[in-house]
Design a protein around this motif. Structure first.
Motif, PDB file in Angstrom:
ATOM      1  N   GLU A   2       0.833  -1.211   0.000  1.00 52.46           N
ATOM      2  CA  GLU A   2       0.000   0.000   0.000  1.00 52.46           C
ATOM      3  C   GLU A   2       0.865   1.259   0.000  1.00 52.46           C
ATOM      4  O   GLU A   2       0.564   2.229  -0.702  1.00 52.46           O
ATOM      5  N   ARG A   3       1.964   1.242   0.765  1.00 48.64           N
ATOM      6  CA  ARG A   3       2.855   2.418   0.799  1.00 48.64           C
ATOM      7  C   ARG A   3       3.526   2.624  -0.554  1.00 48.64           C
ATOM      8  O   ARG A   3       3.655   3.746  -1.041  1.00 48.64           O
ATOM      9  N   LYS A  20       2.353   1.633  -3.474  1.00 52.79           N
ATOM     10  CA  LYS A  20       1.318   2.092  -4.420  1.00 52.79           C
ATOM     11  C   LYS A  20       1.088   3.591  -4.295  1.00 52.79           C
ATOM     12  O   LYS A  20       0.956   4.308  -5.284  1.00 52.79           O
ATOM     13  N   GLN A  21       1.040   4.028  -3.033  1.00 50.18           N
ATOM     14  CA  GLN A  21       0.802   5.424  -2.734  1.00 50.18           C
ATOM     15  C   GLN A  21       1.938   6.313  -3.245  1.00 50.18           C
ATOM     16  O   GLN A  21       1.712   7.343  -3.867  1.00 50.18           O
ATOM     17  N   GLU A  22       3.173   5.872  -2.988  1.00 47.40           N
ATOM     18  CA  GLU A  22       4.331   6.701  -3.309  1.00 47.40           C
ATOM     19  C   GLU A  22       4.720   6.633  -4.794  1.00 47.40           C
ATOM     20  O   GLU A  22       5.300   7.573  -5.321  1.00 47.40           O
ATOM     21  N   LYS A  33       2.746   6.143  -7.773  1.00 45.23           N
ATOM     22  CA  LYS A  33       1.487   6.017  -8.507  1.00 45.23           C
ATOM     23  C   LYS A  33       1.704   5.739  -9.993  1.00 45.23           C
ATOM     24  O   LYS A  33       0.909   5.058 -10.623  1.00 45.23           O
ATOM     25  N   ASN A  66       1.478   2.042 -11.295  1.00 46.76           N
ATOM     26  CA  ASN A  66       0.248   1.239 -11.293  1.00 46.76           C
ATOM     27  C   ASN A  66       0.422  -0.141 -10.673  1.00 46.76           C
ATOM     28  O   ASN A  66       0.084  -1.151 -11.291  1.00 46.76           O
ATOM     29  N   GLU A  74      -0.434  -3.223  -8.976  1.00 42.92           N
ATOM     30  CA  GLU A  74      -1.766  -3.809  -8.781  1.00 42.92           C
ATOM     31  C   GLU A  74      -1.757  -5.211  -8.208  1.00 42.92           C
ATOM     32  O   GLU A  74      -2.731  -5.649  -7.616  1.00 42.92           O
TER      33      GLU A  74
END
Ligand SMILES: *Cc1c(COP(=O)(O)O)cnc(C)c1O
Length: 220
Positions: free
Chosen positions: A176-177, A179-181, A183, A186, A188
């Motif tokens: 999650e971190r 994915k956030q940092e 972007k 992508n 998935e």
């Protein structure tokens, strides 16, 4: 004893729609793979380059081959022509080589970055810090023939579900971190969960489970 067909159907029946099943066929013979194939299954995972190359030549060409085992740089060239996803990428050097071989084959190779979450020292993978350093590498964007789809991890080999649960939580957090940092990438896919723990892995957010012995039985 249940058949391969029954095992596959039973696992797929309970699989959420967003979770893919990779049937891990290492050290299993071609007839067993063909039995799963006959059931319509197309995604298979292998650990060893030589075995993966032979099977890809001997078995139907519409099989989607996943490399899930440790991969040495000098062996990338053998699997580049046909591999669908490499789960076990753990260095920038390896990514560079995959990019080079993908270019030679005029294709893009999908990759997952393997993160070390287990207690055992022997299991390979990047630390969280190493992962973020790799994703921050300014040269990463120059690798136009690879695509990073997400992360992979292996839990500690133990019966203690609390340990496994914590490790999956930890990997999901890292995912999650990242994915956030990052972007742009992508991210998935989260490949986690094997025969003993795939249900727990799905609860914890896995999108790809790698299941061997629960489908094919014990390995020879
Ligand atoms: C062998 C292996 C699996 C499958 O293990 P089972 O316990 O037989 O389901 C999954 N992932 C990796 C990386 C493996 O090496």
């Amino acid at each position: 004893m249940t058949s391969i067909k029954e095992n596959i159907l039973a696992i797929k029946k309970d699989l959420p729609e967003n979770v893919k099943l990779i049937a891990v066929s290492k050290k299993q013979n071609n007839n067993k793979i063909l039995e799963a194939y006959g059931e319509g299954h197309r995604r298979f995972g292998e650990n060893y380059v030589q075995e993966l190359v032979s099977k890809s030549q001997e078995l139907p060409s519409d099989i989607e081959w996943h490399m899930i085992g440790h991969l040495q740089t000098n062996k990338v060239k053998y699997i580049a022509p046909f591999v669908s996803l490499i789960h076990s990428v753990d260095s920038f050097k390896l990514l560079k080589e995959i990019n080079k071989q993908a270019g030679k084959n005029q294709k893009i190779i999908n990759c997952l970055l393997q993160v070390h979450i287990a207690e055992e020292e022997t299991k390979s993978g990047l630390s969280e810090k190493g992962l973020f350093e790799l994703l921050n590498n300014p040269h990463l964007k120059e690798l136009e023939n690879i695509r990073i789809l997400g992360l992979m991890g292996m839990s500690t080999f133990t019966d203690d579900q609390n340990i496994v649960s914590e490790e999956f939580n930890s990997l999901k957090g890292i995912f999650e971190r990242a994915k956030q940092e990052f972007k742009d990438y992508n991210l998935e896919e989260l490949s986690m969960g094997m025969s003993g723990d795939f249900k727990l892995a799905i609860e914890k957010g896995s999108t790809m489970v790698r299941v061997g012995s629960s489908i094919f039985g014990a390995r020879s």
